[in-house]
Design an enzyme around this catalytic site. Structure first.
Site, short mmCIF file in Angstrom:
data_model
loop_
_atom_site.label_atom_id
_atom_site.label_comp_id
_atom_site.label_asym_id
_atom_site.label_seq_id
_atom_site.Cartn_x
_atom_site.Cartn_y
_atom_site.Cartn_z
CB SER A 138 -1.78 1.65 5.01
OG SER A 138 -2.70 0.80 4.38
CE1 TYR A 151 2.44 -1.62 4.14
CE2 TYR A 151 0.08 -2.04 4.29
CZ TYR A 151 1.13 -1.25 3.86
OH TYR A 151 0.87 -0.12 3.14
CD GLU A 183 -7.61 0.07 -2.24
OE1 GLU A 183 -6.78 -0.50 -2.98
OE2 GLU A 183 -7.87 -0.33 -1.10
CB THR A 186 2.26 2.86 -6.05
OG1 THR A 186 1.93 1.59 -5.48
CG2 THR A 186 1.60 3.98 -5.25
#
Length: 255
Positions: A138, A151, A183, A186
């Site tokens: 990410s 995370y 971005e 989902t």
């Protein structure tokens, strides 16, 4: 493009929804056989889409035994593993200020440990096929986000492990790369947008900062990069962090 992935057995954690589902579908289109490791019932729909040339293992990877069991199920069914996509996880908002050490450890377990476990138990079979590993990370690992220490720690570790595994597995001709979304629309992202008083206004605020075309990245665009990296067309690419984000992470967002 024919990526020569016909009948290749590819494991995908979190392969039934969002980015994972897009990867599974793209593999099916290329003639590969996805092993969809995901508790969501949508996994069975993907098996139907593949006309049975897929396997759905409806399990959440919470411990070592579960992970080893997944590998054994795949081997019992197909006998080989050609690739692994580590994808499962969620931005759970465990922060430094408001989280607890126990919650932080649990976040690492949900977002990081199964990446190692799947790669560990799949490794003997990847050696046999000179397979490939793709880790989904990410942009938060690069930029930070605020309020999500667990995370982000997991995502940063995934990038470090990508380079470590690429180095360690060179003698076996196993390539290891990471794909870094920013971005992407989902189901989890939609749920997050729904926490704001005006989701459409929040979405516009975000897309206005994405340099290329001022839009979200589509899951299928992430999937295309992942499937390319799994294929022989990417035969000399290893240890790389590849951004599929419309320039969000590295370009000036004022452009």
């Amino acid at each position: 493009m024919n990526l020569n992935l016909q009948n290749h057995i590819i494991l995908i954690s979190g392969g039934a929804k969002g980015i994972g589902a897009a990867i599974s579908k793209t593999l099916i289109e290329e003639g590969a056989i996805p092993v969809i490791i995901d508790p969501s019932p949508e996994g069975q729909q993907l098996v139907e889409l593949a006309h049975g040339k897929a396997l759905h293992i409806p399990i959440r990877l919470t411990d070592e035994d579960d992970t080893e069991n997944v590998i054994q199920q795949a081997i019992k069914k197909f006998g080989k593993i050609h690739g692994l996509v580590n994808n499962a996880g969620a931005n759970d908002g465990i922060s430094l200020e408001n989280g607890t050490p126990k919650e932080f450890l649990n976040s690492l377990s949900k977002n990081l440990l199964h990446y190692y476990n799947l790669a560990h138990f799949a490794l003997p079979y990847l050696k046999a096929t000179k397979g490939s590993i793709v880790n989904i990370s990410s942009k938060t690992a690069i930029t930070g986000q605020g309020g999500t220490s667990g995370y982000v720690a997991a995502k940063g570790a995934q990038l470090a492990l990508t380079r470590e595994w690429a180095a360690e597995l060179l003698p076996y001709h196993i390539r290891v790369n990471a794909v870094i979304p920013a971005e992407v629309m989902t189901p989890l992202y939609k749920n997050w947008l729904g926490t704001f008083p005006d989701p459409n206004s929040k979405l516009k605020e975000i897309t206005d900062r994405i340099p290329l075309e001022k839009r979200m990245t589509r899951p299928e665009e992430i999937a295309s990069m992942v499937v390319f990296l799994l294929s022989e067309k990417a035969s000399h690419i290893t240890g790389q962090h590849l951004f599929v984000d419309g320039g969000y992470t590295h370009l000036d967002r004022a452009l």
